[in-house]
Design a protein around this motif. Structure first.
Motif, PDB file in Angstrom:
ATOM      1  N   ILE A  49       0.833  -1.207   0.000  1.00  0.00           N
ATOM      2  CA  ILE A  49       0.000   0.000   0.000  1.00  0.00           C
ATOM      3  C   ILE A  49       0.864   1.253   0.000  1.00  0.00           C
ATOM      4  CG2 ILE A  49      -1.719   1.293   1.325  1.00  0.00           C
ATOM      5  CD1 ILE A  49      -2.763  -1.407   2.343  1.00  0.00           C
ATOM      6  N   PHE A  50       1.894   1.282   0.844  1.00  0.00           N
ATOM      7  CA  PHE A  50       2.779   2.442   0.917  1.00  0.00           C
ATOM      8  C   PHE A  50       3.497   2.660  -0.422  1.00  0.00           C
ATOM      9  CE2 PHE A  50       6.811   4.551   2.000  1.00  0.00           C
ATOM     10  CZ  PHE A  50       6.346   5.625   2.737  1.00  0.00           C
ATOM     11  N   GLY A  56       3.674   6.236  -4.969  1.00  0.00           N
ATOM     12  CA  GLY A  56       3.134   6.442  -6.312  1.00  0.00           C
ATOM     13  C   GLY A  56       3.601   5.457  -7.362  1.00  0.00           C
ATOM     14  N   ALA A  57       4.110   4.290  -6.952  1.00  0.00           N
ATOM     15  CA  ALA A  57       4.557   3.281  -7.916  1.00  0.00           C
ATOM     16  C   ALA A  57       3.354   2.541  -8.496  1.00  0.00           C
ATOM     17  CB  ALA A  57       5.513   2.293  -7.246  1.00  0.00           C
ATOM     18  N   GLY A  63       4.874  -5.722  -8.712  1.00  0.00           N
ATOM     19  CA  GLY A  63       5.051  -7.127  -9.059  1.00  0.00           C
ATOM     20  C   GLY A  63       6.489  -7.447  -9.418  1.00  0.00           C
ATOM     21  N   LEU A  64       7.133  -6.550 -10.164  1.00  0.00           N
ATOM     22  CA  LEU A  64       8.531  -6.752 -10.544  1.00  0.00           C
ATOM     23  C   LEU A  64       9.433  -6.757  -9.311  1.00  0.00           C
ATOM     24  CD1 LEU A  64      10.831  -6.927 -12.614  1.00  0.00           C
ATOM     25  CD2 LEU A  64      10.770  -4.411 -12.762  1.00  0.00           C
ATOM     26  N   SER A 112      11.587   7.780   1.127  1.00  0.00           N
ATOM     27  CA  SER A 112      10.275   7.226   0.776  1.00  0.00           C
ATOM     28  C   SER A 112      10.069   7.251  -0.737  1.00  0.00           C
ATOM     29  CB  SER A 112       9.152   8.012   1.472  1.00  0.00           C
ATOM     30  OG  SER A 112       9.197   9.384   1.089  1.00  0.00           O
ATOM     31  N   SER A 113      11.178   7.359  -1.478  1.00  0.00           N
ATOM     32  CA  SER A 113      11.090   7.361  -2.940  1.00  0.00           C
ATOM     33  C   SER A 113      10.888   5.937  -3.451  1.00  0.00           C
ATOM     34  CB  SER A 113      12.372   7.948  -3.540  1.00  0.00           C
ATOM     35  OG  SER A 113      13.476   7.089  -3.288  1.00  0.00           O
ATOM     36  N   VAL A 114      10.429   5.823  -4.679  1.00  0.00           N
ATOM     37  CA  VAL A 114      10.232   4.510  -5.294  1.00  0.00           C
ATOM     38  C   VAL A 114      11.550   3.752  -5.349  1.00  0.00           C
ATOM     39  CG1 VAL A 114       9.632   3.325  -7.442  1.00  0.00           C
ATOM     40  CG2 VAL A 114       8.210   5.214  -6.618  1.00  0.00           C
ATOM     41  N   ALA A 115      12.615   4.449  -5.746  1.00  0.00           N
ATOM     42  CA  ALA A 115      13.925   3.793  -5.853  1.00  0.00           C
ATOM     43  C   ALA A 115      14.413   3.319  -4.488  1.00  0.00           C
ATOM     44  CB  ALA A 115      14.939   4.752  -6.471  1.00  0.00           C
ATOM     45  N   GLY A 116      14.243   4.149  -3.462  1.00  0.00           N
ATOM     46  CA  GLY A 116      14.684   3.769  -2.122  1.00  0.00           C
ATOM     47  C   GLY A 116      13.914   2.582  -1.581  1.00  0.00           C
ATOM     48  N   LEU A 117      12.601   2.586  -1.787  1.00  0.00           N
ATOM     49  CA  LEU A 117      11.774   1.481  -1.315  1.00  0.00           C
ATOM     50  C   LEU A 117      12.105   0.183  -2.038  1.00  0.00           C
ATOM     51  CD1 LEU A 117       8.364   3.364  -1.065  1.00  0.00           C
ATOM     52  CD2 LEU A 117       9.770   2.584   0.839  1.00  0.00           C
TER      53      LEU A 117
END
Length: 406
Positions: A49-50, A56-57, A63-64, A112-117
């Motif tokens: 969810i996060f 915003g991913a 899934g990837l 909290s960026s997409v890359a960091g997560l």
């Protein structure tokens, strides 16, 4: 000097009336796994969810990343096991794996960026893959042959207890503080604490080093693994092709009228059943022989999938999740105890090879199940049942636990 038979998984050493002895370090290693799972499941219960709503991913990217995380969890198993057996060190490699996963959680506190997560999810699973084989070899070395299944069962029960409590703590924090980016930050900070404590506890447990094999290359190491273990890899591989993601069973539950909250409770029911069943199953395996317990797991999975083909009511789904918890208690703990019996010399390598082989096969298993699901959900369950029965047949044919002579 006359040779004597090695105690095999089919010739248990504990009498029916004896009480299994449990080394205190089994409980300490279980506490480490409990704290780690408490931390990890707090995060994983909200990660999807996060990742999609706050960061915003896309769901496709999720899934990837999940696929890469699953692969990373198995990619280092063989290497970690070989290194542990080569050096004889258990504690150092296990601590490195747990520490690596703990450090990965620091990423959540600063990004909290997409890359960091995405980086956190993959790196955290690398730590899991690196710690597993040396920890399981460590556990088998402190567990006596006659109570090894019970020791692995108790360890798995403590491990899954963290998986039960973690989502509940996350749920309580979200209900108390409300769903906001700041709350997620607080949740990640709280989850970091038991992860650190787990490493501290682990560092205080005395090591149980194995016999070093310093001159063995990877190829030589594989050649010297016991024939019984290599035979076991064949039915284990066949069964891995049947072992698709639990998510498909959750989809079946949703299709029969369970809401999202109900499904969370079903997941908790599965974990709770596993916690209660794991020690009992382990104790039973010590008495009747682990070959029978492994076959029971394969047969139970076949039964679950056949029932899923026919299930049409909510009570059936509840019963299936209870059975699934029993199956998981067998598959995820007693297979490791069985491997420890089959391979007394190079246990970390054997566990690493097993995790690596089955981990690689789990991915195509879920992909095939997904493809079959689009044609007919019942078809995915039916194929899984057939493969489970095939694994039973191969296991009986190859007899990996046949008594050997030293």
């Amino acid at each position: 000097m006359s040779s004597k038979p090695r105690l095999s998984p089919d010739r248990p050493g504990a009498s029916a009336g004896s009480r299994p002895a449990l080394h205190p370090d089994v409980l300490k290693l279980g506490l480490v796994s409990f704290l780690t799972d408490l931390s990890s499941e707090m995060i994983f219960s909200v990660f999807a969810i996060f990742f999609t709503t706050v960061a915003g991913a896309s769901s496709a990217l999720l899934g990837l990343i999940e696929g890469l995380a699953d692969f990373s969890a198995s990619s280092l198993n063989y290497l970690a096991g070989w290194l542990s057996d080569r050096s004889g060190r258990r504690k150092w490699f296990a601590t490195a794996g747990y520490g690596f996963s703990t450090l990965a959680k620091l990423i959540l506190l600063v990004s909290s960026s997409v890359a960091g997560l995405a980086l956190f999810r993959v790196i955290e699973r690398l730590g899991k893959g690196f710690r597993g084989p040396p920890r399981d070899a460590w556990l088998s070395s402190i567990a006596a042959q006659e109570s090894r299944g019970y020791a692995f069962g108790v360890h798995k029960a403590l491990d899954k207890a963290g998986a039960v409590l973690g989502p509940l703590v996350a749920y309580a924090l979200l209900k108390l503080l409300g769903e906001s980016p700041a709350t997620y930050g607080t949740l990640f900070l709280v989850a970091f604490v038991p992860a650190v404590v787990s490493v501290v506890v682990l560092m205080r447990i005395p090591d149980q080093p194995g016999m070093p094999h310093e001159r063995e290359s990877v190829r030589e190491n594989w050649r010297l693994l016991s024939p019984g273990f290599k035979r076991f890899l064949v039915p284990a591989g066949v069964f891995a092709l049947a072992y698709f993601s639990l998510g498909f069973i959750l989809l079946k539950a949703h299709g029969l009228g369970f809401g999202v909250t109900d499904i969370v409770l079903l997941y908790a029911l599965f974990n709770t059943t596993c916690v209660l069943a794991a020690p009992l199953v382990g104790k039973r395996g010590d008495r009747v022989g682990r070959s029978r317990i492994v076959l029971l797991g394969y047969g139970l999975y076949a039964l679950i999938n056949l029932w899923l083909v026919l299930a049409t009511s909510r009570w059936e789904i509840v019963a299936i999740f209870c059975l699934y918890g029993l199956f998981y208690a067998i598959e995820d703990s007693q297979s490791k105890a069985f491997i420890a019996d089959l391979e007394p010399e190079r246990r970390a390598t054997a566990v690493g090879v097993y995790n690596f082989v089955t981990g690689l096969l789990y991915l195509p298993a879920s992909l095939v199940a997904g493809a079959l699901w689009t044609l007919a959900p019942g078809l995915a369950f039916a194929v899984a049942a057939v493969l489970s029965l095939a694994a039973m047949g191969v296991f009986v044919w190859l007899r990996p636990a046949t008594l050997t002579v030293e």
